[in-house]
Design a protein around this motif. Structure first.
Motif, short mmCIF file in Angstrom:
data_model
loop_
_atom_site.label_atom_id
_atom_site.label_comp_id
_atom_site.label_asym_id
_atom_site.label_seq_id
_atom_site.Cartn_x
_atom_site.Cartn_y
_atom_site.Cartn_z
N GLU A 144 79.83 67.67 2.85
CA GLU A 144 79.10 66.54 2.31
C GLU A 144 77.84 66.36 3.15
O GLU A 144 77.93 65.98 4.31
N GLU A 145 76.70 66.68 2.55
CA GLU A 145 75.42 66.68 3.25
C GLU A 145 75.54 67.52 4.52
O GLU A 145 75.87 68.68 4.43
N ASP A 146 75.31 66.94 5.70
CA ASP A 146 75.36 67.71 6.96
C ASP A 146 76.71 67.60 7.66
O ASP A 146 76.81 67.90 8.85
N LEU A 147 77.74 67.20 6.94
CA LEU A 147 79.04 66.98 7.55
C LEU A 147 80.07 67.96 6.99
O LEU A 147 80.18 68.14 5.78
N VAL A 148 80.81 68.60 7.87
CA VAL A 148 81.91 69.49 7.50
C VAL A 148 83.20 68.80 7.92
O VAL A 148 83.33 68.36 9.06
N THR A 149 84.15 68.69 7.00
CA THR A 149 85.44 68.11 7.31
C THR A 149 86.51 69.18 7.19
O THR A 149 86.57 69.90 6.20
N ALA A 150 87.34 69.28 8.22
CA ALA A 150 88.48 70.20 8.23
C ALA A 150 89.74 69.35 8.11
O ALA A 150 89.94 68.41 8.88
N ARG A 151 90.58 69.67 7.09
CA ARG A 151 91.82 68.92 6.88
C ARG A 151 93.00 69.87 6.94
O ARG A 151 93.03 70.90 6.26
N ASP A 152 93.97 69.53 7.78
CA ASP A 152 95.20 70.30 7.88
C ASP A 152 96.04 69.99 6.65
O ASP A 152 96.38 68.83 6.40
N THR A 153 96.37 71.01 5.86
CA THR A 153 97.07 70.78 4.60
C THR A 153 98.52 70.33 4.79
O THR A 153 99.07 69.66 3.93
N GLU A 154 99.12 70.67 5.91
CA GLU A 154 100.51 70.28 6.14
C GLU A 154 100.64 68.81 6.53
O GLU A 154 101.47 68.09 6.00
N SER A 155 99.79 68.35 7.45
CA SER A 155 99.93 66.98 7.96
C SER A 155 98.99 65.98 7.28
O SER A 155 99.22 64.78 7.34
N GLY A 156 97.90 66.48 6.71
CA GLY A 156 96.91 65.59 6.13
C GLY A 156 95.89 65.09 7.13
O GLY A 156 94.95 64.38 6.78
N VAL A 157 96.06 65.44 8.40
CA VAL A 157 95.12 65.02 9.44
C VAL A 157 93.78 65.72 9.20
O VAL A 157 93.73 66.90 8.88
N ALA A 158 92.69 64.96 9.37
CA ALA A 158 91.36 65.52 9.15
C ALA A 158 90.42 65.11 10.27
O ALA A 158 90.63 64.09 10.94
N ALA A 159 89.38 65.92 10.46
CA ALA A 159 88.34 65.62 11.44
C ALA A 159 87.05 66.24 10.95
O ALA A 159 87.06 67.22 10.21
N SER A 160 85.93 65.66 11.36
CA SER A 160 84.62 66.11 10.88
C SER A 160 83.71 66.50 12.03
O SER A 160 83.87 66.05 13.15
N GLY A 161 82.72 67.31 11.67
CA GLY A 161 81.70 67.72 12.63
C GLY A 161 80.50 68.26 11.87
O GLY A 161 80.51 68.32 10.64
N THR A 162 79.49 68.67 12.60
CA THR A 162 78.27 69.19 11.97
C THR A 162 78.37 70.67 11.63
O THR A 162 77.47 71.22 11.02
N SER A 163 79.49 71.31 12.03
CA SER A 163 79.71 72.73 11.73
C SER A 163 81.21 72.97 11.61
O SER A 163 82.02 72.13 12.01
N LYS A 164 81.58 74.13 11.07
CA LYS A 164 83.00 74.45 10.96
C LYS A 164 83.67 74.52 12.34
O LYS A 164 84.74 73.95 12.52
N PRO A 165 83.05 75.17 13.34
CA PRO A 165 83.69 75.19 14.66
C PRO A 165 83.87 73.78 15.26
O PRO A 165 84.90 73.50 15.87
N ALA A 166 82.89 72.91 15.07
CA ALA A 166 83.00 71.55 15.61
C ALA A 166 84.12 70.80 14.90
O ALA A 166 84.92 70.10 15.53
#
Length: 85
Positions: free
Chosen positions: A18-40
């Motif tokens: 979403e715009e300059d934000l990448v969100t990674a969500r763990d499909t098993e737990s539903g926990v998510a975190a965001s950063g400006t890149s996939k590694p972050a």
């Protein structure tokens, strides 16, 4: 509007953009975190999963901790109370 790429599904993690934000969500737990890149986003997701599993150190004095990291405790809404009440 967030988008998800089929190429970015795997290893139990789904990425959304979403715009300059990448969100990674763990499909098993539903926990998510965001950063400006996939590694972050992945690094922050790893931290969030560790904390969810009980890792980290407990905070004994919440006000002292907030002061240490530069947050004014008086400006924080009480957790669990909607801001409109």
């Amino acid at each position: 509007m967030a988008t998800t790429s089929e190429n970015d599904r795997g290893g139990g993690v789904v990425f959304t953009y979403e715009e300059d934000l990448v969100t990674a969500r763990d499909t098993e737990s539903g926990v998510a975190a965001s950063g400006t890149s996939k590694p972050a986003a992945l690094s922050r997701l790893a931290d969030a999963l560790t904390l969810q599993a009980g890792g980290g150190e407990p905070i004994d004095d919440e006000e002292a901790f907030l002061e240490e990291i530069g947050v004014d405790a008086d400006e924080i809404d009480d957790a669990g109370e909607p801001p409109w009440e």
